[in-house]
Scaffold this motif. Structure first.
Motif, PDB file in Angstrom:
ATOM      1  N   HIS A 146      -7.329 -16.811  25.193  1.00 24.86           N
ATOM      2  CA  HIS A 146      -6.789 -17.831  26.086  1.00 24.86           C
ATOM      3  C   HIS A 146      -7.696 -19.054  26.150  1.00 24.86           C
ATOM      4  CE1 HIS A 146      -9.412 -15.244  28.544  1.00 24.86           C
ATOM      5  NE2 HIS A 146      -9.711 -16.356  29.183  1.00 24.86           N
ATOM      6  N   VAL A 147      -7.122 -20.114  26.738  1.00 18.62           N
ATOM      7  CA  VAL A 147      -7.822 -21.371  26.967  1.00 18.62           C
ATOM      8  C   VAL A 147      -7.702 -21.684  28.449  1.00 18.62           C
ATOM      9  CG1 VAL A 147      -7.751 -23.855  26.505  1.00 18.62           C
ATOM     10  CG2 VAL A 147      -7.308 -22.233  24.658  1.00 18.62           C
ATOM     11  N   VAL A 148      -8.761 -22.235  29.028  1.00 20.06           N
ATOM     12  CA  VAL A 148      -8.720 -22.713  30.413  1.00 20.06           C
ATOM     13  C   VAL A 148      -8.976 -24.213  30.384  1.00 20.06           C
ATOM     14  CG1 VAL A 148      -9.731 -22.567  32.724  1.00 20.06           C
ATOM     15  CG2 VAL A 148      -9.526 -20.499  31.324  1.00 20.06           C
ATOM     16  N   LEU A 149      -8.061 -24.953  31.016  1.00 19.94           N
ATOM     17  CA  LEU A 149      -8.182 -26.401  31.115  1.00 19.94           C
ATOM     18  C   LEU A 149      -8.439 -26.814  32.550  1.00 19.94           C
ATOM     19  CD1 LEU A 149      -5.107 -27.549  28.969  1.00 19.94           C
ATOM     20  CD2 LEU A 149      -7.504 -27.396  28.253  1.00 19.94           C
ATOM     21  N   ASN A 150      -9.340 -27.768  32.740  1.00 24.65           N
ATOM     22  CA  ASN A 150      -9.511 -28.426  34.034  1.00 24.65           C
ATOM     23  C   ASN A 150      -8.478 -29.533  34.110  1.00 24.65           C
ATOM     24  OD1 ASN A 150     -11.768 -26.948  34.927  1.00 24.65           O
ATOM     25  ND2 ASN A 150     -13.148 -28.249  33.759  1.00 24.65           N
ATOM     26  N   VAL A 151      -7.727 -29.600  35.210  1.00 29.54           N
ATOM     27  CA  VAL A 151      -6.654 -30.588  35.343  1.00 29.54           C
ATOM     28  C   VAL A 151      -6.797 -31.385  36.640  1.00 29.54           C
ATOM     29  CG1 VAL A 151      -5.051 -29.224  33.938  1.00 29.54           C
ATOM     30  CG2 VAL A 151      -5.053 -28.924  36.421  1.00 29.54           C
ATOM     31  N   ARG A 152      -6.252 -32.601  36.623  1.00 31.42           N
ATOM     32  CA  ARG A 152      -6.315 -33.481  37.795  1.00 31.42           C
ATOM     33  C   ARG A 152      -5.292 -33.112  38.861  1.00 31.42           C
ATOM     34  NH1 ARG A 152      -6.635 -37.100  33.414  1.00 31.42           N
ATOM     35  NH2 ARG A 152      -8.713 -37.970  33.210  1.00 31.42           N
ATOM     36  N   ASP A 153      -4.114 -32.605  38.433  1.00 30.74           N
ATOM     37  CA  ASP A 153      -3.023 -32.301  39.357  1.00 30.74           C
ATOM     38  C   ASP A 153      -2.415 -30.965  38.942  1.00 30.74           C
ATOM     39  OD1 ASP A 153      -0.529 -32.087  40.688  1.00 30.74           O
ATOM     40  OD2 ASP A 153      -0.253 -34.268  40.690  1.00 30.74           O
TER      41      ASP A 153
ATOM     42  N   LEU B  98      -5.029 -23.003  34.168  1.00 34.42           N
ATOM     43  CA  LEU B  98      -5.258 -24.377  34.608  1.00 34.42           C
ATOM     44  C   LEU B  98      -6.087 -24.343  35.879  1.00 34.42           C
ATOM     45  CD1 LEU B  98      -1.550 -25.536  34.186  1.00 34.42           C
ATOM     46  CD2 LEU B  98      -3.430 -25.871  32.549  1.00 34.42           C
ATOM     47  N   ALA B  99      -7.147 -25.144  35.928  1.00 40.98           N
ATOM     48  CA  ALA B  99      -8.041 -25.179  37.080  1.00 40.98           C
ATOM     49  C   ALA B  99      -8.051 -26.579  37.679  1.00 40.98           C
ATOM     50  CB  ALA B  99      -9.451 -24.774  36.665  1.00 40.98           C
ATOM     51  N   GLN B 100      -7.764 -26.668  38.974  1.00 35.40           N
ATOM     52  CA  GLN B 100      -7.765 -27.949  39.691  1.00 35.40           C
ATOM     53  C   GLN B 100      -9.195 -28.467  39.793  1.00 35.40           C
ATOM     54  OE1 GLN B 100      -5.073 -29.808  41.227  1.00 35.40           O
ATOM     55  NE2 GLN B 100      -6.768 -31.262  41.206  1.00 35.40           N
ATOM     56  N   ILE B 101      -9.399 -29.738  39.423  1.00 39.96           N
ATOM     57  CA  ILE B 101     -10.726 -30.336  39.574  1.00 39.96           C
ATOM     58  C   ILE B 101     -10.764 -31.151  40.866  1.00 39.96           C
ATOM     59  CG2 ILE B 101     -11.219 -30.388  37.109  1.00 39.96           C
ATOM     60  CD1 ILE B 101     -10.533 -33.406  37.164  1.00 39.96           C
ATOM     61  N   PRO B 102     -11.953 -31.428  41.365  1.00 41.54           N
ATOM     62  CA  PRO B 102     -12.067 -32.280  42.543  1.00 41.54           C
ATOM     63  C   PRO B 102     -11.544 -33.682  42.242  1.00 41.54           C
ATOM     64  CG  PRO B 102     -14.171 -31.220  42.022  1.00 41.54           C
ATOM     65  CD  PRO B 102     -13.233 -30.933  40.893  1.00 41.54           C
ATOM     66  N   ALA B 103     -11.196 -34.420  43.263  1.00 45.94           N
ATOM     67  CA  ALA B 103     -10.630 -35.762  43.104  1.00 45.94           C
ATOM     68  C   ALA B 103     -11.538 -36.677  42.303  1.00 45.94           C
ATOM     69  CB  ALA B 103     -10.343 -36.370  44.474  1.00 45.94           C
ATOM     70  N   ASP B 104     -12.855 -36.508  42.395  1.00 49.92           N
ATOM     71  CA  ASP B 104     -13.770 -37.369  41.648  1.00 49.92           C
ATOM     72  C   ASP B 104     -13.960 -36.910  40.209  1.00 49.92           C
ATOM     73  OD1 ASP B 104     -15.323 -35.095  41.981  1.00 49.92           O
ATOM     74  OD2 ASP B 104     -17.120 -36.202  42.558  1.00 49.92           O
ATOM     75  N   GLY B 105     -13.321 -35.845  39.794  1.00 50.74           N
ATOM     76  CA  GLY B 105     -13.504 -35.298  38.455  1.00 50.74           C
ATOM     77  C   GLY B 105     -13.077 -36.230  37.345  1.00 50.74           C
TER      78      GLY B 105
ATOM     79  N   MET C 186      -6.004 -22.570  40.893  1.00 50.38           N
ATOM     80  CA  MET C 186      -5.801 -22.166  39.505  1.00 50.38           C
ATOM     81  C   MET C 186      -4.399 -21.626  39.315  1.00 50.38           C
ATOM     82  SD  MET C 186      -9.274 -20.412  38.013  1.00 50.38           S
ATOM     83  CE  MET C 186      -8.733 -20.613  36.312  1.00 50.38           C
ATOM     84  N   ALA C 187      -3.893 -21.763  38.084  1.00 52.46           N
ATOM     85  CA  ALA C 187      -2.631 -21.153  37.686  1.00 52.46           C
ATOM     86  C   ALA C 187      -2.845 -20.482  36.339  1.00 52.46           C
ATOM     87  CB  ALA C 187      -1.528 -22.210  37.577  1.00 52.46           C
ATOM     88  N   PHE C 188      -2.220 -19.317  36.166  1.00 51.99           N
ATOM     89  CA  PHE C 188      -2.333 -18.535  34.939  1.00 51.99           C
ATOM     90  C   PHE C 188      -0.944 -18.442  34.325  1.00 51.99           C
ATOM     91  CE2 PHE C 188      -5.672 -17.476  37.817  1.00 51.99           C
ATOM     92  CZ  PHE C 188      -6.795 -17.347  37.022  1.00 51.99           C
ATOM     93  N   LEU C 189      -0.817 -18.858  33.062  1.00 56.35           N
ATOM     94  CA  LEU C 189       0.486 -18.929  32.400  1.00 56.35           C
ATOM     95  C   LEU C 189       0.441 -18.158  31.086  1.00 56.35           C
ATOM     96  CD1 LEU C 189      -0.270 -22.147  33.504  1.00 56.35           C
ATOM     97  CD2 LEU C 189       2.194 -22.034  33.443  1.00 56.35           C
ATOM     98  N   ARG C 190       1.631 -17.749  30.639  1.00 50.75           N
ATOM     99  CA  ARG C 190       1.704 -16.962  29.408  1.00 50.75           C
ATOM    100  C   ARG C 190       2.934 -17.319  28.594  1.00 50.75           C
ATOM    101  NH1 ARG C 190       3.847 -13.740  33.370  1.00 50.75           N
ATOM    102  NH2 ARG C 190       5.791 -12.687  32.830  1.00 50.75           N
ATOM    103  N   CYS C 191       2.831 -17.032  27.288  1.00 51.70           N
ATOM    104  CA  CYS C 191       3.984 -17.122  26.399  1.00 51.70           C
ATOM    105  C   CYS C 191       4.176 -15.804  25.663  1.00 51.70           C
ATOM    106  CB  CYS C 191       3.844 -18.274  25.400  1.00 51.70           C
ATOM    107  SG  CYS C 191       2.503 -18.075  24.226  1.00 51.70           S
ATOM    108  N   GLY C 192       3.206 -14.927  25.738  1.00 51.07           N
ATOM    109  CA  GLY C 192       3.261 -13.646  25.047  1.00 51.07           C
ATOM    110  C   GLY C 192       3.037 -12.507  26.009  1.00 51.07           C
ATOM    111  N   HIS C 193       2.384 -11.449  25.517  1.00 54.48           N
ATOM    112  CA  HIS C 193       2.163 -10.253  26.326  1.00 54.48           C
ATOM    113  C   HIS C 193       0.906 -10.318  27.196  1.00 54.48           C
ATOM    114  CE1 HIS C 193       5.527  -8.263  24.513  1.00 54.48           C
ATOM    115  NE2 HIS C 193       5.013  -8.379  23.297  1.00 54.48           N
ATOM    116  N   ASP C 194      -0.078 -11.121  26.794  1.00 55.76           N
ATOM    117  CA  ASP C 194      -1.281 -11.247  27.622  1.00 55.76           C
ATOM    118  C   ASP C 194      -0.915 -11.857  28.971  1.00 55.76           C
ATOM    119  OD1 ASP C 194      -2.918 -10.228  25.671  1.00 55.76           O
ATOM    120  OD2 ASP C 194      -3.907 -12.128  25.201  1.00 55.76           O
ATOM    121  N   HIS C 195      -1.545 -11.395  30.023  1.00 54.72           N
ATOM    122  CA  HIS C 195      -1.336 -11.937  31.364  1.00 54.72           C
ATOM    123  C   HIS C 195      -1.401 -13.453  31.352  1.00 54.72           C
ATOM    124  CE1 HIS C 195      -2.885 -13.398  35.277  1.00 54.72           C
ATOM    125  NE2 HIS C 195      -2.064 -12.507  35.800  1.00 54.72           N
ATOM    126  N   HIS C 196      -2.339 -14.005  30.598  1.00 52.07           N
ATOM    127  CA  HIS C 196      -2.400 -15.467  30.438  1.00 52.07           C
ATOM    128  C   HIS C 196      -2.977 -15.827  29.084  1.00 52.07           C
ATOM    129  CE1 HIS C 196      -6.292 -14.428  32.364  1.00 52.07           C
ATOM    130  NE2 HIS C 196      -6.796 -15.431  31.657  1.00 52.07           N
TER     131      HIS C 196
END
Length: 183
Positions: free
Chosen positions: A12-19, A57-64, A43-53
């Motif tokens: 899996h990949v984890v991305l820091n996101v603004r929104d 996606l991880a929410q960053i602080p407003a100043d990020g 945070m949100a965990f998403l999948r397209c296959g059999h792995d849980h995620h």
């Protein structure tokens, strides 16, 4: 000397996101992923296959958004990518191998709440965070999964409460009393 790790596949990949909400909508509506779990509004965990995620996606602080382009925790973009190992024993051996070769370990060994996967995060030569993981929840027709919202607490981050960490753990609210391992 510990043996070199043998990853089974890119995980899996984890991305820091603004929104977080906008990013979840995008990856569900535009990319076609399914939500597995949330950690509150962080945070949100998403999948397209059999792995849980396969994407988190991880929410960053407003100043990020204003942080520098080189990786620092909390800036937009890649937080970490992962490779699957077969077991806790393989992750423990990988930790020894990395330590013997002077590779900086960032966090772990632990067990996340969402996905229930084991984790060990370390830095590559450019400072990117790479993770070895194992034992992630599998979602199939025979084993469906109902999304839940986890509290943003230690149990979501590490169900083992840092007991197996090979580096000093991050600061995390009130620490549980040490358990007597001889009981």
């Amino acid at each position: 000397m510990a043996q070199r790790p043998r990853p089974q596949r890119l995980g899996h990949v984890v991305l820091n996101v603004r929104d977080l909400a906008a990013s979840v909508r995008f990856y569900v509506d535009m990319v076609g992923l399914e939500v597995s779990d949330y950690i509150e509004d962080q945070m949100a965990f998403l999948r397209c296959g059999h792995d849980h995620h396969d994407l988190a996606l991880a929410q960053i602080p407003a100043d990020g958004a204003q942080r520098e382009a080189t990786y620092t925790p909390g800036r937009p973009g890649l937080e970490h990518f992962s490779y699957q190992l077969g077991s806790l024993e393989e992750i423990e051996a990988a930790a020894s191998y990395l330590q013997q070769h002077g590779v900086e370990i960032v966090r772990g060994i632990g067990k996340h709440g969402p996905g229930e996967n084991l984790f060990l995060v370390f830095k590559d030569p450019d400072g990117n965070y790479c993770e070895f993981y194992a034992e992630m929840v599998q979602v199939t027709a025979a084993r469906p999964y109902t999304p839940r919202i986890w509290k943003n607490d230690l149990a979501a981050f590490d169900q083992w409460h840092f007991d197996k960490f090979v580096v000093p753990p991050p600061e995390w609210g009130p620490r549980p009393a040490p358990s007597d391992k001889n009981e």
